[in-house]
Structures are given as C-alpha cells and as structure tokens.
Write an enzyme that holds these catalytic residues in place. Structure first.
Site, mmCIF file in Angstrom:
data_model
loop_
_atom_site.group_PDB
_atom_site.id
_atom_site.type_symbol
_atom_site.label_atom_id
_atom_site.label_comp_id
_atom_site.label_asym_id
_atom_site.label_seq_id
_atom_site.Cartn_x
_atom_site.Cartn_y
_atom_site.Cartn_z
ATOM 1 N N VAL A 112 5.852 -7.829 -0.461
ATOM 2 C CA VAL A 112 4.972 -8.299 -1.708
ATOM 3 C C VAL A 112 4.162 -7.021 -2.308
ATOM 4 O O VAL A 112 4.088 -5.966 -1.838
ATOM 5 C CB VAL A 112 3.849 -9.164 -1.280
ATOM 6 C CG1 VAL A 112 2.858 -9.504 -2.130
ATOM 7 C CG2 VAL A 112 4.208 -10.386 -0.231
ATOM 8 N N GLY A 113 4.463 -7.131 -3.543
ATOM 9 C CA GLY A 113 3.990 -5.689 -4.344
ATOM 10 C C GLY A 113 2.865 -6.104 -5.489
ATOM 11 O O GLY A 113 2.960 -7.625 -5.630
ATOM 12 N N ASP A 123 6.619 8.811 -7.884
ATOM 13 C CA ASP A 123 6.239 7.906 -6.811
ATOM 14 C C ASP A 123 7.030 8.195 -5.691
ATOM 15 O O ASP A 123 7.771 7.327 -4.621
ATOM 16 C CB ASP A 123 5.919 6.663 -6.805
ATOM 17 C CG ASP A 123 4.730 6.087 -5.816
ATOM 18 O OD1 ASP A 123 4.382 6.771 -5.271
ATOM 19 O OD2 ASP A 123 4.783 4.988 -5.677
#
Ligand SMILES: *[C@@H]1O[C@H](CO)[C@@H](O)[C@H](O)[C@H]1NC(C)=O
Ligand SMILES: *[C@@H]1O[C@H](CO)[C@@H](O)[C@H](O)[C@H]1NC(C)=O
Ligand SMILES: *[C@@H]1O[C@H](CO)[C@@H](O)[C@H](O)[C@H]1NC(C)=O
Ligand SMILES: *[C@@H]1O[C@H](CO)[C@@H](O)[C@H](O)[C@H]1NC(C)=O
Ligand SMILES: *[C@@H]1O[C@H](CO)[C@@H](O)[C@H](O)[C@H]1NC(C)=O
Ligand SMILES: *[C@@H]1O[C@H](CO)[C@@H](O)[C@H](O)[C@H]1NC(C)=O
Ligand SMILES: *[C@@H]1O[C@H](CO)[C@@H](O)[C@H](O)[C@H]1NC(C)=O
Ligand SMILES: *[C@@H]1O[C@H](CO)[C@@H](O)[C@H](O)[C@H]1NC(C)=O
Ligand SMILES: *[C@@H]1O[C@H](CO)[C@@H](O)[C@H](O)[C@H]1NC(C)=O
Length: 858
Positions: free
Chosen positions: A532-533, A650
């Site tokens: 899940v993000g 990132d």
C-alpha cells in the site's frame, strides 16, 4: 573520469586482439604463397584451430644476430601455444626475406607475446618493424602495450600495397634509444588478399574521392555492429576477426540491435564475399523505437586513434527491416563533420536485404590533443521521414600510411589504461544488456515502434511463463512518505489522466481495459494486495494467461495519484533498461487508474539484508555486490541515458527490487525529475521523508542534481555492507545515522567492525577497501566531490573483481579488536541536531543536517 579515455583504451585493447589465430582458409587461391610462421619454432606446429605454422628459420637473414627462445611461462589466456610460446629474438637489425606475388595486396599480421625469454625481460624490448620501405612499428613496446591493455598477447594487422619487386623484406630493428634493447616476434602471417580498398569520400568535400589503391593500411577496428564476435575462421575467407561494437558506443543511448530474419541477397556485384561475412550484414543496430528520443540524440561510437594520420571509415549497411527508400534516411557524422547527408540504404541498394558498404576518409589532426574519431548517426529530420531512425551493420576503421611511408603511432600510456579499460568494459556490458532487454525489432510492415513494443511483451510473457516463483513479497515500491509532497502540485484536470499523457507515452505503453485489470486481480481481491502506498494499493495479478504482474491501483480520491500516474507513465514508458523496473502498461477507465509492471519475485533489496533491525543471512556478499552493481547501472542510465538527466530523488534499499534471478531493478519514478522543473515545496517535504538518505547539499541549496542520487546510493552501499537501516533511532546517538557512523568508522579504519557478520568471512579485504572507499566518496558533502554514477559503477565492478581475484593483496587485520573500537567510539564527537535555521554559512548547515559532525569536516 574522462570517459573518452576509457573508450579509447578498450578500443585499443580490442584492436590489438584483432586477430586471434586463424584457420587456414582452404578456399583462398593464393594459399600456396602465404607464409604462416611460428617464429623461433624448431618444427611445424598446429594451433587450436588446426592451422599449421611453419618454422621461420629459412626465411630470416642469418647475418643479423638472432636467437630462438621459448617463453618462461604460459599465460592462461593464450589461445594456443603455437605460435606464442616460441619467439625469435633479435639483438641487431634482422630481416625476413620473403618472396610474394607481385600483383596482390598482402595481409601482414604480427603476433607478440611479451614474456620473459631466456632471462630477457620483454620490458626492456623496444623496436621498429619495417616492411620494405614502409614503417609498421616504431619504438614499439609489446610489453607496455599489452600491460596497458591488460592483454597477454598482441596482434597487429596491416594491409600492404602490392610489392612490385616480389620481394618483401620484413626488418626488425631494436631501438637505438635504449641500451640492451632487443626485438622479438612470435608469429608472422603474410597472406595475399584481394584488393578490397578502392576509394573513399573525403569528409567535408563530398565531391572528392581519396584513392586508396596506393595506400597501405593498418586495421584499427573491425566491428560487427549490433552483432556478435566473429572469429577468423568464420570470416568470408580473409581470416579477419570481427568484434562486438558495444564497447565503443558512446553514452548510454545505444539504440537497439536486431537480427535479420529475411534472406539477404549475398554476395552482390557491389559487395563481393570478400568484403565481409554474411553475419555482419544480418545484424544491425538502430536507434530505437521512439522517434522523439531519436530526434534528440546521436547514435555515437568513439574510437581513439593515433593523431596525424588519415583514416578510412568503412560503413557496412544492409536494410532488412524496411523496403522503401526515404523511409529511414539519416546523416552520418565523422568527428562532428557531415560525411553523408540523408544516407538511405534502400536507395543505394534498390531493395531490402541487399548489402552495401561505403568508405569515408578523414584526417585526424593533432589539435588540442585530439586523437579521437567520433562516428555518429542521426535521422535526417528535415526530410520528414517515416521513421526517425538510423541503421548500421558493420564498421571498420583503417589507418592510412602517411606521406613518409609511416604507419607507426606511439605506445599507449599504461596504468591509466588498465583502469579505464575496465571502466569501459563495465559501461559496455551495461550497454549490451540493455539492448538485449529491449530486444529485437521485428521489422517490416507493422512499424518499428509498435513492433518493438510487441516483441518486448512477447519476451516478457515468455519470461513470466518460465517460472517466476510465487511469493508474497513486497515486490514493488510504494509511494512512500517522501512523495506526499506531490499533493502540493497543482492539478489542471483530474478525470482523464491519459489525456495528459503525451501521445508518445500512450503509444509506447500497452493500454489495458478495466475488465482485464479486474480479471488479473480477481476484481481487486484483498488477498492479492502486496503493498500500500500514497498512490493506492498494489496488487499481484496475472495477465495473458500466466504472466505475473504487479498492478498499482490509484486511490480514486487521491489527486496526487493523477500526477504520479502521469509522471510514472511518462518516465517509465520511455525508459527501458535491464536495471529499471519495467512498466508494461496502464489502464485508465471509469475513473480507475492502474499501472501494470513486471512482477519482481524477490521483493526489495532491504528485506534480504535485514528485517526490522536484524541482519538476515539470505544474500552472500557477492550477490549483494552484484545487486549494487545492477542498481548502479540503472541509476547511471537514468542520469546519462535519456534525453534529459533524470534524477530519481528517492534512492533507497526499498526502491531497489529483485527479480526471480536476483537482478536488481531501480523502481519508483513517480516523482523523478528531469531537473529544471523542480519546485521548492517538493524539496522541503522530501527532506523530512527521506532523512537518512538525503544529500546534505541538496537540503542546503535546495537544488537537486544527480549527485543527490549518488549520495543516497552511498547510503545504500553502507546499508548493504552493514545490514542496518539508514536511520536506527534505537542505537546510541552517534550511530543513529548510518551515513555518519559508517563514514566515521571508515575514516578511523575500523569499517570491518561494523560490517554484517554474515558476510565478514566471505568479503575479501581488498574488495572491502574498494567498496567502502566508493561508498565514502558518494557521501562527500559536496556534490562536485562525489563520483558520477558511472564512476561508482566501475568502482563497484572493480571491487567485484577484487573479490574474485584479490591479486595477493594483504590481509587487513590491523585496527581490529575492542580496544581500538572503544577508543574510537570515545573519540567520536557528537553534536546535537541543530534547528533548521536560515544560517547562510555552509558548514553550519551541513552540521545541522548531519546528526554527527564529521571530525575532519569532510
Ligand atoms: C641481412 O640484413 C642486414 C640488415 O638489413 C643487411 O645489411 C644484410 O645485407 C643482410 N644480409 C643478407 C645476407 O641478406
Ligand atoms: C614488466 O614491468 C612491469 C611493471 O613495470 C612489471 O609489473 C612486470 O612484472 C614486468 N614484467 C616482467 C616479465 O618482469
Ligand atoms: C599509384 O602508384 C602508381 C605507381 O607508383 C602510379 O603510377 C599511380 O599514379 C599511383 N596512383 C595514384 C592514384 O596515386
Ligand atoms: C562459425 O561457423 C560455424 C559453422 O557455420 C558455426 O557453427 C559457429 O557457431 C560459428 N561460430 C561463431 C562464433 O559464430
Ligand atoms: C602531429 O604533427 C604536428 C605538426 O607536424 C606535430 O607538431 C605533432 O607533434 C604531431 N603529433 C603527433 C602525435 O605525432
Ligand atoms: C564534437 O563536438 C562535441 C560537442 O560540440 C565536442 O565535445 C567533441 O569534442 C567534438 N569532437 C570532435 C572530434 O571534434
Ligand atoms: C549530432 O552530431 C552532429 C555533428 O557532431 C551535431 O551537429 C549535432 O548537434 C548532434 N546532434 C545531437 C542531437 O546531439
Ligand atoms: C618510446 O616509448 C616510450 C614508452 O611509450 C616513451 O616513453 C619514449 O619516449 C619513446 N621514445 C621515443 C624516442 O619516442
Ligand atoms: C520476420 O519479420 C517479419 C516482418 O518483417 C515478421 O512478419 C515475421 O514474423 C518475422 N519472422 C520471424 C521468424 O521472426
């Protein structure tokens, strides 16, 4: 690092290996007049290809002082003992007298194995070689050359103009500049050859031709572009060796390779069989399926050559994908000059599948130390062609003798060479894997771009079917905290994401229907959720009756999703690389948005290094190193391979995914940037989210560069080495930040003390040293002091080599033990984390950023 230099060195490396021992070509009419001499041998010998080498005794001038000798040691890389293990050594000028056909050009190939012969060290050998009046080599050191190129042996190939007298004198003269110098040679080939050199267009004067009939040439490079190594035994009768072109490709934009599947009409009146073997014409490199990308880059090869010579560049073409003229016209540039405008293979050949070659000549002068030869192809956009593309099947570069009858250049410069060549090798292998992944363009009617995409899917499907393990791993990066900043971006319309996509991205991506997506995920069954993000949930799914995929579904209420969705599609659809996670396609229907990716069976890198705060033992050191190398390749490609520098922003161990074969893939491009469009609200938010990985300079200057990724990657390297999180608040203050703690230990020389106990026994000290140094450099405070990803890549590759072959390096045992460790811990200076003030002093900002101030103020 100067990358051109590395290219050069590998070029030379290949050039010198140009001809491995060749197989006797039975078909050659002039075989009887050939000399294939094993110098210094006492009897006839046969090499590994079954070719017979005769002793040289009866051809050498006996008045010159010469001795025969056997090499003291046999390097394992020698293709066979004959002719390398025996040598003839000349302490004064000596001549081979050979009678040759008067009308025929001659191949002259010289074989050198610089070893120690009867206590004569090849290091002291400098000599000249002449063929009649022609100077082939001068002040030549086989030892320096071989050392520089990390080769055990060297082969030089020349093509001589016919010798009218019928007598060829091949003279070896020890250099007068060195005491006790001597000359030596291990093998000599003199073989009559057809005249394959006629005339070449003079670059810059397209109406002028350079007549080659009176020129002797030295072969510098011979490449089967887009294809494989072709051994001399598979040449079309001229015992030439053809090499893969990838080491010479410049930059990371290297196009794609393809293999003809149509019959090639060969030979033709224009291209007799002797010009090149069929294999050269049946493989090609083209620019790739994306016209926008192609319009903005040059498909470029770079070669280092000797200055002050004229070179002939021979292009081999065979259009086997397209069949009409003006479908794929392109320009050919040599050294930034236009050699050919609107080159159109079909208009030259008349039809598909017909080989063709064309020669261009260019003088490489000695201005600004320029000894490079750039060959570049670019679509001729002003002709508005059907395909913005270019094609090349083979490339040869020959050096012409100068007006003084000289072909000799200087010795290469060693030491640098070695490392550079390794670096180039590294780059090239990344290049070749890329083209493998991108796969073949099927060619023909469907249109190149579409065909390429289809072939990617076919490949992927096959891979999927052939058994990726099932697992409940969290294979895909989620948009983590670091990405919440995107919600601050303005959104100009939200319902129809694909309308914001460039038509190009849409064209490159497979479009899935919502029913397909629902079918793949069992109607988004919760049991299929693997992550899940911020963007939404990620599901495991199966498409096309068996291909495992990961499907990222947008949260319909998230406006952030729309932007990330678009960014990810735009970025990933154009980026195809073995070490980047692949976007298969997307779905945008009924307010649902979903992205479909390759399934990464082995999840994230982090979960294989540590779980929670505990190291896991699942990956060996070598595996870890290989994964780091893969990830570095992916990032290097991002930084240099696309039209713009793409900054990932990132980089962390959860964004490095592993497929079923443990191949590393960099993922999560939702907020990657192409540099100029940054806005500061992103920056400050990211600072919070990725603390532990974040570049202090980025924070300080609020200006993102690709060196920010390098910094983050440095943290990843230490994470992999030490098997602990980038930030671990449970540890004592000085240890909370891995970057600071590892840097401290590295500087104190106690890095061994903090490495993962699971790998401690396996890791070679030399390898550790290189690896830790590389990571340390990545963490330099200032971006300009950090290496490029390309440099990181080759340093890691080098570390891997040190692991495999530490070359008798000494064990690092000093500075182990608790005492040292204790002392160093005490010496560590600890400062409180500062507040985020607007102080303009650089140093203080660095300190704010670091939890531990580095004692020496790196
Ligand atoms: C041998 O070679 C040397 C050097 O080229 C030459 O001076 C000499 O005349 C040659 N001798 C014979 C017998 O050919
Ligand atoms: C030649 O010199 C190099 C370095 O100068 C050395 O590494 C090498 O061992 C030497 N070769 C021989 C055969 O002594
Ligand atoms: C090549 O050499 C021959 C003989 O020396 C000469 O007759 C001829 O003109 C030369 N050709 C060129 C193009 O220089
Ligand atoms: C050389 O040719 C032979 C016979 O055609 C083939 O079997 C072999 O695979 C070829 N070798 C290479 C390296 O292409
Ligand atoms: C090339 O020629 C120029 C002018 O003759 C000379 O100054 C230079 O040293 C030469 N360079 C090389 C590498 O031989
Ligand atoms: C070609 O042009 C590029 C960019 O202008 C330059 O970097 C490169 O050195 C040039 N190459 C040659 C051989 O002149
Ligand atoms: C391609 O190379 C030519 C010649 O060096 C140069 O003029 C052109 O700008 C280059 N194009 C690109 C897109 O790099
Ligand atoms: C011969 O080669 C060596 C090694 O490359 C070089 O240092 C030396 O200057 C050269 N000598 C001459 C006379 O060119
Ligand atoms: C060969 O290429 C054509 C298109 O040019 C394609 O239709 C055909 O399927 C290809 N054949 C193979 C065996 O790949």
């Amino acid at each position: 690092m100067n990358c051109n230099a590395c290219i050069f060195f590998l070029l030379v490396f290949f050039f010198f290996t140009l001809n491995s021992i060749t197989v006797a070509s039975k078909g050659s009419a002039s075989e009887s007049e050939s000399y294939i001499l094993a110098c210094g041998a006492s009897s006839e010998g046969t090499d590994s290809d079954g070719r017979k080498w005769e002793p040289d005794t009866k051809y050498v001038n006996s008045s010159g002082k010469s001795i025969t000798a056997t090499a003291d040691s046999q390097d394992s890389s020698l293709p066979s003992t004959v002719p390398y293990m025996t040598a003839r050594i000349f302490t004064s000028a000596s001549t081979y007298k050979l009678s040759v056909p008067r009308k025929s050009r001659l191949w002259v190939r010289l074989y050198f194995y610089p070893s120690t012969y009867s206590s004569l060290n090849a290091n002291t050998s400098y000599f000249a070689v002449t063929a009649n009046e022609l100077q082939l080599l001068k002040n030549f050191s086989a030892s320096i050359t071989a050392q520089a190129l990390t080769m055990a042996y060297i082969i030089k190939e020349f093509s001589l103009t016919p010798v009218e007298s019928g007598n060829l004198d091949l003279t070896f003269t020890p250099s007068p500049d060195y005491d006790d110098s001597y000359a030596f040679v291990n093998g000599i080939e003199i073989i009559p050859m057809p005249d394959i050199y006629n005339s070449a267009v003079v670059v810059g004067f397209t109406d002028q031709m350079l007549d080659l009939t009176n020129s002797s040439l030295q072969t510098m490079f011979r490449l089967n572009v887009g294809g494989q190594f072709i051994p001399a035994s598979n040449d079309s009768g001229l015992t030439r060796t053809w090499y893969d072109d990838t080491p010479y490709l410049f930059g990371a934009a290297v196009g794609v390779t393809d293999q003809a599947n149509t019959t090639i009409k060969y030979p033709t009146p224009n291209v007799p069989k002797s010009i090149a073997p069929l294999d050269v014409y049946s493989t090609a490199r083209t620019m790739g399926p994306d016209p926008k990308v192609n319009a903005n880059y040059n498909l470029t090869w770079v070669f280092y050559v000797d200055a002050n010579f004229t070179y002939v560049v021979r292009f081999h073409f065979c259009e086997f994908q397209l069949s009409r003229s003006n479908q794929r016209p392109f320009n050919i540039y040599i050294n930034n000059q236009t050699a050919q405008n609107g080159a159109d293979v079909i208009s030259w050949t008349g039809s598909k599948g017909v080989p063709f070659y064309k020669d261009y000549s260019i003088m490489v002068s000695d201005q600004i130390g320029d000894d490079q030869l750039w060959v570049a192809l670019h679509p001729t956009v002003e002709l508005k062609p059907e395909y913005y593309d270019a094609i090349l099947n083979g490339l040869e570069i020959f050096k012409l003798n100068d007006q003084n009858g000289n072909l000799a250049g200087p010795n290469p410069v060693p030491s640098v060479l070695k490392l550079e060549a390794e670096a180039k090798k590294e780059f090239s292998s990344s290049g070749s894997s890329k083209s493998t992944i991108i796969g073949g363009i099927a060619g023909g009617a469907a249109g190149l771009a579409v065909a390429a995409i289809i072939s990617i899917f076919v490949l992927r499907k096959k891979r999927g079917l052939s058994g990726s393990k099932s697992g409940s791993h969290n294979w895909l990066p989620l948009y983590g905290n670091s990405h919440t900043s995107a919600s601050k971006s303005t959104i100009s319309g939200k319902s129809n994401a694909s309308s914001h996509l460039s038509s190009l991205a849409q064209g490159l991506c497979r479009h899935f229907s919502l029913p397909e997506i629902k079918h793949a995920t069992k109607n988004f069954d919760e049991s299929n959720v693997i992550g899940v993000g911020g963007f939404g949930k990620v599901y495991k799914g199966i498409i096309d009756q068996g291909t495992k995929v990961a499907i990222k579904r947008s949260n319909p209420s998230s406006e952030q999703g729309v932007n990330e969705f678009q960014t990810e599609i735009e970025m990933l659809s154009k980026l195809r690389h073995k070490h980047l996670v692949s976007l298969i396609g997307f779905c945008e229907e009924d307010g649902e948005m979903a992205l479909v990716y390759d399934y990464m069976a082995n999840g994230t890198l982090r979960e294989h290094i540590y779980k929670g705060n505990k190291p896991t033992s699942s990956l060996s050191w070598k595996q870890r190193l290989e994964i780091c190398i893969g990830a570095a390749r992916g990032l290097h490609y991002l930084h240099t391979g696309a039209r713009y520098t793409i900054i990932h922003r990132d980089v962390k161990t959860t964004n490095i995914l592993l497929d079923e074969k443990w191949v590393a893939k960099v993922s999560d491009f939702g907020l990657s940037k192409t540099g100029p469009n940054l806005n500061q609200s992103h920056v400050s938010t990211v600072v919070k989210g990725s603390f532990g990985y974040l570049d202090p300079e980025y924070f300080k200057r609020q200006q993102l560069t690709e060196k920010s990724d390098v910094y983050s990657f440095g943290v990843v390297l230490f994470e992999v080495l030490c098997a602990r999180p980038a930030l671990n608040p449970n540890l004592s203050k000085e240890q909370v930040s891995l970057a600071d703690w590892a840097l401290h230990c590295q500087k104190k020389g106690i890095i061994e003390d903090i490495i993962d106990p699971h790998i401690k026994a396996e890791i070679k000290p030399e390898c550790l040293k290189k690896f830790a140094e590389t990571a340390e450099k990545c963490l330099s405070d200032h971006g300009i002091h950090r290496p490029s990803m390309g440099d990181v890549l080759w340093n890691l590759e080098f570390a891997l080599q040190l692991q495999d072959n530490p070359n008798g390096g000494k064990l690092v045992s000093e500075s182990k033990g608790n005492d040292t460790y204790g002392i160093n811990r005490q010496m560590l200076s600890i400062e409180e984390e500062g507040s985020l003030s607007e102080d303009t002093d650089d140093t203080s900002k660095n300190e704010i950023f670091s939890q531990i101030v580095h004692p020496s103020g790196r």
